[in-house]
Design a protein around this motif. Structure first.
Motif, PDB file in Angstrom:
ATOM      1  N   GLN A  58       5.298 -20.932   3.091  1.00 18.77           N
ATOM      2  CA  GLN A  58       4.655 -19.900   3.917  1.00 18.77           C
ATOM      3  C   GLN A  58       4.527 -18.599   3.130  1.00 18.77           C
ATOM      4  OE1 GLN A  58       3.424 -21.968   6.206  1.00 18.77           O
ATOM      5  NE2 GLN A  58       3.509 -20.218   7.566  1.00 18.77           N
ATOM      6  N   ALA A  59       5.588 -18.261   2.390  1.00 23.82           N
ATOM      7  CA  ALA A  59       5.580 -17.023   1.597  1.00 23.82           C
ATOM      8  C   ALA A  59       4.487 -17.059   0.535  1.00 23.82           C
ATOM      9  CB  ALA A  59       6.947 -16.804   0.946  1.00 23.82           C
ATOM     10  N   VAL A  60       4.347 -18.208  -0.139  1.00 25.58           N
ATOM     11  CA  VAL A  60       3.343 -18.324  -1.202  1.00 25.58           C
ATOM     12  C   VAL A  60       1.924 -18.226  -0.613  1.00 25.58           C
ATOM     13  CG1 VAL A  60       2.315 -19.907  -2.887  1.00 25.58           C
ATOM     14  CG2 VAL A  60       4.787 -19.586  -2.821  1.00 25.58           C
ATOM     15  N   LYS A  61       1.711 -18.879   0.525  1.00 22.44           N
ATOM     16  CA  LYS A  61       0.391 -18.785   1.163  1.00 22.44           C
ATOM     17  C   LYS A  61       0.092 -17.338   1.569  1.00 22.44           C
ATOM     18  CE  LYS A  61       0.796 -22.219   4.192  1.00 22.44           C
ATOM     19  NZ  LYS A  61       0.364 -23.156   5.250  1.00 22.44           N
ATOM     20  N   ALA A  62       1.122 -16.659   2.079  1.00 21.92           N
ATOM     21  CA  ALA A  62       0.955 -15.254   2.472  1.00 21.92           C
ATOM     22  C   ALA A  62       0.653 -14.376   1.259  1.00 21.92           C
ATOM     23  CB  ALA A  62       2.214 -14.764   3.189  1.00 21.92           C
ATOM     24  N   LEU A  63       1.292 -14.675   0.127  1.00 24.70           N
ATOM     25  CA  LEU A  63       1.047 -13.908  -1.100  1.00 24.70           C
ATOM     26  C   LEU A  63      -0.388 -14.102  -1.581  1.00 24.70           C
ATOM     27  CD1 LEU A  63       4.440 -14.665  -2.864  1.00 24.70           C
ATOM     28  CD2 LEU A  63       3.621 -12.378  -2.287  1.00 24.70           C
ATOM     29  N   ALA A  64      -0.870 -15.350  -1.498  1.00 23.10           N
ATOM     30  CA  ALA A  64      -2.252 -15.623  -1.915  1.00 23.10           C
ATOM     31  C   ALA A  64      -3.240 -14.872  -1.018  1.00 23.10           C
ATOM     32  CB  ALA A  64      -2.527 -17.122  -1.888  1.00 23.10           C
ATOM     33  N   LEU A  65      -2.916 -14.819   0.271  1.00 23.62           N
ATOM     34  CA  LEU A  65      -3.783 -14.125   1.228  1.00 23.62           C
ATOM     35  C   LEU A  65      -3.703 -12.609   1.030  1.00 23.62           C
ATOM     36  CD1 LEU A  65      -5.633 -15.026   3.533  1.00 23.62           C
ATOM     37  CD2 LEU A  65      -3.685 -14.863   5.091  1.00 23.62           C
ATOM     38  N   ALA A  66      -2.482 -12.098   0.835  1.00 27.35           N
ATOM     39  CA  ALA A  66      -2.292 -10.657   0.607  1.00 27.35           C
ATOM     40  C   ALA A  66      -3.044 -10.208  -0.643  1.00 27.35           C
ATOM     41  CB  ALA A  66      -0.806 -10.329   0.473  1.00 27.35           C
ATOM     42  N   LYS A  67      -3.091 -11.109  -1.631  1.00 28.60           N
ATOM     43  CA  LYS A  67      -3.826 -10.809  -2.861  1.00 28.60           C
ATOM     44  C   LYS A  67      -5.291 -10.496  -2.562  1.00 28.60           C
ATOM     45  CE  LYS A  67      -5.304 -13.070  -7.058  1.00 28.60           C
ATOM     46  NZ  LYS A  67      -5.430 -11.844  -7.865  1.00 28.60           N
ATOM     47  N   SER A  68      -5.894 -11.288  -1.664  1.00 27.25           N
ATOM     48  CA  SER A  68      -7.308 -11.023  -1.350  1.00 27.25           C
ATOM     49  C   SER A  68      -7.451  -9.765  -0.491  1.00 27.25           C
ATOM     50  CB  SER A  68      -7.982 -12.240  -0.709  1.00 27.25           C
ATOM     51  OG  SER A  68      -7.287 -12.676   0.410  1.00 27.25           O
TER      52      SER A  68
ATOM     53  N   ARG B  44       0.838  -1.219   0.000  1.00 23.50           N
ATOM     54  CA  ARG B  44       0.000   0.000   0.000  1.00 23.50           C
ATOM     55  C   ARG B  44       0.864   1.256   0.000  1.00 23.50           C
ATOM     56  NH1 ARG B  44      -3.049  -2.879   4.095  1.00 23.50           N
ATOM     57  NH2 ARG B  44      -4.886  -3.809   3.099  1.00 23.50           N
ATOM     58  N   GLU B  45       1.988   1.205   0.718  1.00 21.52           N
ATOM     59  CA  GLU B  45       2.843   2.380   0.830  1.00 21.52           C
ATOM     60  C   GLU B  45       3.711   2.592  -0.408  1.00 21.52           C
ATOM     61  OE1 GLU B  45       6.016   4.004   4.151  1.00 21.52           O
ATOM     62  OE2 GLU B  45       4.372   2.662   4.744  1.00 21.52           O
ATOM     63  N   ASN B  46       4.240   1.481  -0.965  1.00 17.52           N
ATOM     64  CA  ASN B  46       5.241   1.587  -2.037  1.00 17.52           C
ATOM     65  C   ASN B  46       4.752   1.142  -3.416  1.00 17.52           C
ATOM     66  OD1 ASN B  46       7.819   2.148  -0.310  1.00 17.52           O
ATOM     67  ND2 ASN B  46       6.825   0.419   0.699  1.00 17.52           N
ATOM     68  N   LYS B  47       3.569   0.570  -3.466  1.00 12.67           N
ATOM     69  CA  LYS B  47       3.036  -0.028  -4.712  1.00 12.67           C
ATOM     70  C   LYS B  47       3.959  -1.121  -5.237  1.00 12.67           C
ATOM     71  CE  LYS B  47      -0.372   2.832  -4.522  1.00 12.67           C
ATOM     72  NZ  LYS B  47      -0.132   3.032  -3.073  1.00 12.67           N
TER      73      LYS B  47
ATOM     74  N   LEU C  39      -5.568  -7.099  -0.687  1.00 16.46           N
ATOM     75  CA  LEU C  39      -5.330  -5.925  -1.536  1.00 16.46           C
ATOM     76  C   LEU C  39      -6.387  -5.772  -2.625  1.00 16.46           C
ATOM     77  CD1 LEU C  39      -1.453  -6.154  -1.646  1.00 16.46           C
ATOM     78  CD2 LEU C  39      -2.786  -4.267  -0.685  1.00 16.46           C
ATOM     79  N   LYS C  40      -7.063  -6.876  -2.942  1.00 13.46           N
ATOM     80  CA  LYS C  40      -8.157  -6.801  -3.910  1.00 13.46           C
ATOM     81  C   LYS C  40      -9.255  -5.875  -3.376  1.00 13.46           C
ATOM     82  CE  LYS C  40     -10.001  -9.706  -7.386  1.00 13.46           C
ATOM     83  NZ  LYS C  40      -9.876 -11.028  -7.975  1.00 13.46           N
ATOM     84  N   GLU C  41      -9.449  -5.931  -2.060  1.00 12.24           N
ATOM     85  CA  GLU C  41     -10.451  -5.050  -1.425  1.00 12.24           C
ATOM     86  C   GLU C  41     -10.092  -3.574  -1.590  1.00 12.24           C
ATOM     87  OE1 GLU C  41     -10.797  -6.355   2.648  1.00 12.24           O
ATOM     88  OE2 GLU C  41     -11.203  -8.421   2.028  1.00 12.24           O
ATOM     89  N   ASP C  42      -8.787  -3.297  -1.747  1.00 12.88           N
ATOM     90  CA  ASP C  42      -8.333  -1.918  -1.971  1.00 12.88           C
ATOM     91  C   ASP C  42      -8.254  -1.578  -3.454  1.00 12.88           C
ATOM     92  OD1 ASP C  42      -7.938  -1.770   0.776  1.00 12.88           O
ATOM     93  OD2 ASP C  42      -5.838  -2.363   0.634  1.00 12.88           O
TER      94      ASP C  42
END
Lengths: 86, 86
Positions: free
Chosen positions: B41-51, B24-27, B53-56
């Motif tokens: 763990q990183a891939v699961k976090a990326l999949a979760l972050a995707k959802s 959000r800060e750096n795009k 950030l989709k809200e934004d």
């Protein structure tokens, strides 16, 4: 288009070759992995496929998503990587 | 911009929150993991972050690359995920 299924014993270079092959034909590929070892193999293969496809002028990226798959009657959560190009 | 370092014991939701915050800060965000468990763990976090950030209104994707990092005087190969939006 078939989903490329990666297991923990898949060879990285073989998976990378499969990803590059499917991508060249469809301009898109889908890679599925279940479990940490398989996900790690898939990510290494994606990084390698990226360099293969760069030589063909494609700048690929990935979108990971969770998918539920049924294996031997049990539902497990897999990671599916959608491969596309910019 | 700091690289988000993921270990095998990192909590997925905490890493996803960090990815979303940095993005959000750096795009853009960078996530680094060494070893199969950490990469998963990183891939699961990326999949979760995707959802998250989709809200934004951001449609993120990532590009994995191999990087050599020095830890305790030894060179190890890490996976770095560059996170960007379409």
């Amino acid at each position: 288009m078939n989903v490329i299924k990666v297991s923990g014993t898949s060879r990285t270079s073989a998976v990378a070759g499969a990803i590059a092959g499917v991508f060249r034909e469809n301009k898109r590929a889908e890679v599925q992995a279940i479990g940490a070892i398989a996900v790690n193999q898939a990510v290494k293969a994606l990084a390698l496929a990226k360099s293969y496809l760069k030589e063909d002028g494609y700048d690929i990226f990935f979108v990971p998503e969770f998918v539920d798959v049924e294996i031997d009657g049990k539902v497990r959560t897999a990671i599916k990587f959608i491969v596309e190009a910019r």
